[in-house]
Design a protein around this motif. Structure first.
Motif, PDB file in Angstrom:
ATOM      1  N   GLY A  36       0.681  -1.090  -0.103  1.00 45.60           N
ATOM      2  CA  GLY A  36      -0.013   0.070   0.157  1.00 45.60           C
ATOM      3  C   GLY A  36       0.711   1.277   0.099  1.00 45.60           C
ATOM      4  O   GLY A  36       0.395   2.266  -0.187  1.00 45.60           O
ATOM      5  N   ARG A  37       2.155   1.274   0.275  1.00 44.46           N
ATOM      6  CA  ARG A  37       3.012   2.443   0.439  1.00 44.46           C
ATOM      7  C   ARG A  37       3.706   2.355  -0.993  1.00 44.46           C
ATOM      8  O   ARG A  37       4.496   1.757  -1.359  1.00 44.46           O
ATOM      9  N   ARG A  38       3.293   3.138  -2.040  1.00 49.95           N
ATOM     10  CA  ARG A  38       3.832   3.548  -3.270  1.00 49.95           C
ATOM     11  C   ARG A  38       4.930   4.091  -3.302  1.00 49.95           C
ATOM     12  O   ARG A  38       5.708   4.133  -4.149  1.00 49.95           O
TER      13      ARG A  38
ATOM     14  N   LEU B 214      10.448   4.518  -5.325  1.00 43.87           N
ATOM     15  CA  LEU B 214       8.923   4.248  -5.643  1.00 43.87           C
ATOM     16  C   LEU B 214       8.605   2.840  -5.759  1.00 43.87           C
ATOM     17  O   LEU B 214       9.691   1.901  -6.403  1.00 43.87           O
ATOM     18  N   CYS B 215       7.584   2.267  -5.020  1.00 44.32           N
ATOM     19  CA  CYS B 215       7.495   0.803  -4.937  1.00 44.32           C
ATOM     20  C   CYS B 215       6.798   0.262  -6.003  1.00 44.32           C
ATOM     21  O   CYS B 215       5.852  -0.584  -5.756  1.00 44.32           O
ATOM     22  N   PHE B 216       7.151   0.502  -7.258  1.00 44.25           N
ATOM     23  CA  PHE B 216       6.591  -0.348  -8.431  1.00 44.25           C
ATOM     24  C   PHE B 216       7.669   0.024  -9.555  1.00 44.25           C
ATOM     25  O   PHE B 216       8.330   0.937  -9.652  1.00 44.25           O
TER      26      PHE B 216
ATOM     27  N   LEU C 176       4.565  16.423  -1.188  1.00 43.91           N
ATOM     28  CA  LEU C 176       5.327  17.137  -2.416  1.00 43.91           C
ATOM     29  C   LEU C 176       5.596  16.029  -3.181  1.00 43.91           C
ATOM     30  O   LEU C 176       5.475  16.005  -4.819  1.00 43.91           O
ATOM     31  N   LEU C 177       6.201  14.732  -2.868  1.00 44.40           N
ATOM     32  CA  LEU C 177       6.380  13.631  -3.816  1.00 44.40           C
ATOM     33  C   LEU C 177       5.283  12.988  -4.328  1.00 44.40           C
ATOM     34  O   LEU C 177       5.351  12.779  -5.745  1.00 44.40           O
ATOM     35  N   HIS C 178       4.105  12.877  -3.978  1.00 43.97           N
ATOM     36  CA  HIS C 178       2.892  12.166  -4.340  1.00 43.97           C
ATOM     37  C   HIS C 178       2.257  13.258  -5.678  1.00 43.97           C
ATOM     38  O   HIS C 178       2.077  12.816  -6.792  1.00 43.97           O
ATOM     39  N   ARG C 179       2.479  14.563  -5.252  1.00 41.50           N
ATOM     40  CA  ARG C 179       2.196  15.650  -6.594  1.00 41.50           C
ATOM     41  C   ARG C 179       2.791  15.567  -7.715  1.00 41.50           C
ATOM     42  O   ARG C 179       2.645  15.378  -8.801  1.00 41.50           O
TER      43      ARG C 179
END
Length: 293
Positions: free
Chosen positions: A39-41, A118-120, A165-168
């Motif tokens: 769940g932590r992307r 980034l976990c993908f 900030l990172l998610h944006r």
């Protein structure tokens, strides 16, 4: 060299560069590695701000983590093979893991950085230059204001501001990230690793579950995650072990058993190699400042 405390060691003395381990020695430290929790992307490893950095010389860097840089004053540069990117107030620079570059700067600047994963699976492009809009600059200003010394300040504000900030930015640069063709077999392998990381599983078992040979599984991981399957599995395990060190008072034997390591000694060796710290020193440092959720 200007520091926030005249009696403190200089930034040059403290700075480890944040290139072998996820923490530089001069920033606020958070999760040391990618977490097993799918769940932590976006996983924040470190947030840093220096008000007058006049020495930023790190040649031949290949960071195993994503890097974000923003300077509100021009003067420093990131040099890649064939081209140079200036750190200026009009843009944010993101550097994906595995890129080779030199850091150059000897004039005083306000220097802001984040280290994260980034976990993908993503493409591994070169540096990504993103225009710094008003909201991004304001967020960076709020995070920077949380610092009251080298690596010190309001951790809660810095953590949540950095995550926002990172998610944006991840949304903004998504066209740079996605691989053109996703591997269903690799997705199965990663899912199985995340589900069973606490068990004494072996890479041949993962390859068989995904319907791949070991060689093919390794090729898939190198292409999309830029590491071996074993390294990826250890990152998941150490990330979970770090969380247990902070969240619980469990012994190293218990943590080793819960995270898939044969014993506390093997856990300690891998933990030190991948984070730059022993489990004991990591727990002591973060004992009163749990990893923010």
């Amino acid at each position: 060299m200007q520091t926030d405390d005249a009696t403190a060691p200089s930034v040059r003395d403290l700075n480890r560069g944040c290139y072998d381990s996820p923490h530089s020695g001069v920033g606020m430290e958070f999760d040391p590695l990618e977490l097993a929790n799918p769940g932590r992307r976006v996983v924040l490893h470190e947030c840093g701000f220096l008000r007058s950095l006049d020495w930023w010389m790190f040649p031949n860097t290949v960071s195993p983590f994503w890097r974000l840089y923003y300077n509100s004053v021009a003067g420093h540069q990131v040099v890649f093979p064939g081209h140079t990117v200036a750190l200026e107030p009009g843009h944010v620079v993101l550097i994906p893991e595995g890129n080779s570059f030199d850091s150059r700067g000897d004039t005083p600047v306000n220097h802001f950085w984040l280290t994260f994963s980034l976990c993908f699976a993503v493409r591994r492009p070169g540096p990504i230059v993103v225009p710094a809009d008003r909201e991004a600059i304001a967020e960076i200003g709020r995070i920077s204001a949380a610092f009251d010394g080298i690596g010190r300040g309001d951790r809660l504000l810095a953590y949540h501001g950095s995550q926002a900030l990172l998610h944006r930015l991840v949304v903004e640069i998504r066209e740079h990230l996605w691989p053109g063709e996703r591997s269903i077999a690799l997705a199965r392998a990663v899912h199985e690793m995340r589900r069973r990381f606490a068990e004494p599983i072996h890479i041949p078992d993962i390859a068989a579950y995904a319907g791949l040979s070991q060689r093919s599984l390794s090729d898939h991981f190198q292409k999309e995650y830029h590491c071996s399957p074993g390294h990826f599995l250890n990152k998941l395990r150490i990330g979970e072990a770090a969380g247990m060190l902070v969240r619980t008072s469990a012994s190293l034997d218990t943590i080793a058993q819960a995270t898939g390591f044969a014993d506390r000694f093997y856990l300690s060796r891998v933990f030190k190699r991948m984070t730059g710290k022993t489990p004991a020193s990591y727990r002591k440092q973060h004992a009163r400042t749990p990893t923010e959720a």
